[in-house]
Design an enzyme around this catalytic site. Structure first.
Site, PDB file in Angstrom:
ATOM      1  N   CYS A   1       0.829  -1.200   0.000  1.00  9.31           N
ATOM      2  CA  CYS A   1       0.000   0.000   0.000  1.00  9.31           C
ATOM      3  C   CYS A   1       0.864   1.251   0.000  1.00  9.31           C
ATOM      4  CB  CYS A   1      -0.918  -0.043   1.219  1.00  9.31           C
ATOM      5  SG  CYS A   1      -1.525   1.550   1.721  1.00  9.31           S
ATOM      6  N   THR A   2       1.928   1.226   0.795  1.00 13.22           N
ATOM      7  CA  THR A   2       2.831   2.375   0.839  1.00 13.22           C
ATOM      8  C   THR A   2       3.488   2.603  -0.512  1.00 13.22           C
ATOM      9  OG1 THR A   2       3.323   2.183   3.188  1.00 13.22           O
ATOM     10  CG2 THR A   2       5.001   3.210   1.840  1.00 13.22           C
TER      11      THR A   2
END
Ligand SMILES: [Zn+2]
Lengths: 313, 447
Positions: free
Chosen positions: A177-178
């Site tokens: 996600c990052t």
């Protein structure tokens, strides 16, 4: 131990540690030394691998290292000349018969898998010979200003597998996600390109670390993506990017000298019957980051070790 | 790719430059000297002065000077024979950045023992034993100690004005659930601390944790919020006192009062006295200059960029103020050094080397603390040159061959300490190391 003039030692790896180990063993007068390494010489080896010169780039490390030492005509134990024999090949393809002929094995590898392979072979040799034959295995490792030396008496003291939990944990990878939605660091950008975008754009092939075009693609895309997320691009040099994707660890001559020498001191103690199995510390860690720190201790066998647990036999 | 790529990752181009221009003098035509030389030529040192004793000829070493030239064609080796008249004078030594003493010739050691010399590494070995000693008349300072586990420098307890403005610009009570999920942990801790202060609640680990969780609950139910997990993990940063000067820096304050001849050390002491003035300057708010470097924090790219910019702006403001003070003390300190000092100020280190080459007298002092080490040191301090005398053939002296790795190990240690001393990066040995290869032990003692 056998008559000193009949000693033969196998060295795994002819890299930073390997060059030092080979030099030490030659100066210790070991007449019969073998070295196995499947790598070829690169420019960035030359800050520490002193058996190689720029004109050797592209050649086999094992062959060039052996030639260098053989040309020194060093006289060894028992009046026998020191001879180094090179094996330019993958060590995991060495057969048992070949391994069995050595008195000792010293390793200066960076691959954990290759060490596990050799460790397993040596423990089996001890067990299958009903403890008649035992080939000590001395393992060195270095990274930056840190390193370790392990002395393994297969079947008698902690084996390589027993000490695997002492390895530092693998570098954490970044959450997907990052890297895909909220990249904040140049590392996040590179991780996204390598794990997501490359496959999207080139579904037909893997990233080739040796291809100039692929590296250029990575540099261009990294700069574009960093700009898109307002991430500082000054850090994104080819050295930095290569360091991240290849997980390049720093390496210097001095640490290799220290660790290789410790391994070879263990060789001497074993050969001259000055080694006390079970009593002698079999694990030494070195750290030169802050002061000059070394610590040695006895690493006990792990009773549940899948390799050296005797009930398997 | 650069030939030095693997080590530039440790000490950078500026460290490499220091190493390549350093004048290194090695005393003693010994096996140890040849191994040390190899370990210094390889990483790129180029200016060597080699002093040979007249008293004996050493046995064959693995690499000779010709071999070393083929490793680095830019390396220069100035060879000279020991001359008691010339070298018994301190003038002779003053241009060297580092002296490495490997000789076993007692008369050579005695001639230089009482001279004020540049920083020196003295070493010797025999059989499975060795020692290395960092000798200097002045303290040794390190700006970049490359600590692996640095605590982030965030000043959450008392943000200096520019940071305070940033933290106050965010109002968690007015944020949506999604916006709360994007808050970097430093912002969460700051606001948790603030509400504790407003409610006059005693601030400690548990009250701060409760306050962080209270804020966290506003985002529930929802997906797991890594930023709040990080806030709990780093809550100790909210309990620190940013006005406290760390011990390592206090040690530098006390060491910096002595006169330094080594250019780096004298520049460093100037920066230390400037730092004392800086802390009295109103804009410092009694805090050290901010490094500006922040750790990665779970948040959106925009939010992270905003907090990073706030820290960098504050750091550059601090740097300007500090640089003005340094320049008024000593105009010759380069800005790059001031900048480096500012970004590392929390972690700078001062080391006290030994004041003299080890003597038998020292063995008595060491004996009281580490008897095993004292016995080794005694043997080595007295050790003459029998090992290094010419060998008719390797065969006759084969018993000695087994000890070669000790020489090699010590040469690795001495070369590594030499690079640390010359680059003023990484903390060197303080101040003597005694190696026992037989027992696999390393003792560190202070002479
Ligand atoms: Zn095991």
């Amino acid at each position: 131990m056998a008559d000193l003039a009949d000693v033969s030692i196998l060295v795994l790896g002819a890299g930073g540690l390997g060059c030092e180990i080979l030099k030490n063993l030659a100066m210790q007068g070991i007449p019969d030394i073998h070295v196995v390494d499947m790598d070829t010489i690169e420019l960035t080896n030359l800050n520490r691998q002193f058996l190689f010169r720029e004109s050797d780039i592209g050649q086999s490390k094992a062959l060039v290292a052996a030639r260098f030492i053989n040309e020194k005509n060093i006289m060894g134990l028992g009046g026998r000349p020191v001879v180094v024999t090179a094996h330019f090949q993958d060590l995991t393809l060495l057969d048992r018969k070949f391994i069995e002929r050595f008195t000792l094995i010293v390793s200066g590898l960076d691959s954990i898998e290759a060490r596990r392979f050799m460790n397993m072979q040596l423990v089996r040799i001890t067990f299958e010979s009903r403890f008649e034959k035992c080939i000590p295995f001395i393992d060195g490792g270095s990274e930056g200003l840190k390193g370790h030396c392990k002395t393994i008496i297969p079947g008698f003291s902690a084996c390589y597998e027993c000490s695997l939990d002492t390895l530092p944990a693998k570098i954490e990878s970044y959450p997907l996600c990052t890297v895909s939605n909220n990249p904040r660091l140049p590392e996040h950008v590179i991780e996204f390109l390598m794990s997501v975008q490359w496959a999207q754009q080139h579904p037909d092939r893997d990233f080739d670390f040796d291809s100039k075009e692929d590296l250029q693609w990575l540099m261009d895309e990294a700069h574009a993506r960093a700009r898109q997320f307002n991430i500082d691009t000054s850090k994104l040099t080819p050295q930095f990017v290569l360091g991240v994707i290849k997980n390049i660890v720093p390496s210097v001559a001095s640490t290799n000298a220290i660790i290789a020498a410790q391994c070879c001191t263990e060789v001497s103690k074993l050969l001259y019957n000055e080694y006390d199995i079970g009593e002698a510390p079999n694990f030494l860690v070195y750290n030169g980051d802050d002061g000059c720190f070394a610590y040695s201790f006895v690493h006990e066998r792990v009773s549940t070790c899948l390799v050296c647990r005797e009930s398997i036999q | 790719m650069d030939k030095f790529d693997r080590q530039l990752r440790l000490w950078g181009k500026h460290g490499q430059l220091e190493l390549s221009k350093a004048h290194i003098c090695i005393i003693g035509n010994t096996l140890l000297a040849s191994e040390i030389l190899k370990n210094l030529v390889l990483p790129g040192a180029t200016k060597f002065h080699l002093i040979k004793e007249t008293s004996y000829v050493k046995s064959d070493c693995f690499l000779d000077v010709e071999d070393l030239k083929s490793i680095n064609e830019h390396a220069e080796f100035n060879e000279e024979t020991w001359n008691a008249h010339l070298m018994g004078n301190q003038e002779y030594w003053r241009y060297f950045d580092l002296i490495i003493l490997t000789t076993r010739d007692v008369s050579v050691i005695e001639s230089i023992r009482c001279l004020p010399m540049p920083p020196m590494l003295a070493c010797n070995w025999r059989e499975y034993h060795g020692y290395a000693c960092f000798v200097s008349q002045e303290p040794h300072f390190v700006t970049e100690c490359h600590r692996q586990h640095k605590s982030p420098d965030l000043r959450i307890d008392k943000p200096p004005q520019p940071l305070l403005n940033f933290y106050e610009s965010i109002k968690p009570s007015q944020l949506s659930q999604e916006q709360l999920n994007d808050l970097p942990f430093a912002v969460i801790i700051y606001h948790a601390l603030k509400s504790l202060k407003e409610n006059c609640t005693k601030i400690d680990r548990s009250s701060l944790r409760i306050e962080i969780r209270r804020l966290h609950e506003k985002t529930l139910p929802g997906p797991e919020c890594l930023n709040f997990i990080e806030a709990e993990r780093y809550l100790y940063l909210g309990l620190q006192d940013s006005e406290i000067i760390p011990d390592n820096l206090l040690k530098c304050f006390s060491l910096a009062s002595s006169e330094c001849v080594v250019p780096f050390n004298s520049m460093f002491t100037d920066m230390i006295s400037s730092l004392k003035d800086y802390l009295k300057h109103p804009s410092s708010e009694h805090q050290l200059p901010l490094s500006g470097l922040i750790p990665d924090m779970e948040s959106s790219s925009e939010m992270y960029n905003a907090i990073q910019e706030a820290y960098l702006r504050c750091a550059s403001k601090n740097l300007n103020t500090f640089a003005d003070i340094v320049t008024s003390h000593n105009a010759s300190v380069p800005l790059s050094q001031i900048k480096n000092f500012c970004s590392n100020v929390q972690n700078v280190r001062g080391v006290v080397p030994a004041s003299h080459i080890p003597t038998e007298q020292d063995c008595r002092t060491v004996k009281q603390i580490t008897p095993a080490a004292a016995a080794i040191l005694r043997k080595l301090v007295k050790s003459k040159h029998e090992l290094e005398t010419i060998r008719p053939s390797f065969v006759e002296s084969r018993d000695e061959l087994r000890y070669y790795p000790t020489c090699s190990l010590l040469a690795g240690i001495v070369a590594q300490e030499a690079v640390k001393i010359l680059t003023h990066q990484f903390v060197p040995l303080e101040n003597t190391l005694i190696y026992d290869g037989k027992a696999g032990q390393v003792y560190r003692v202070k002479l």
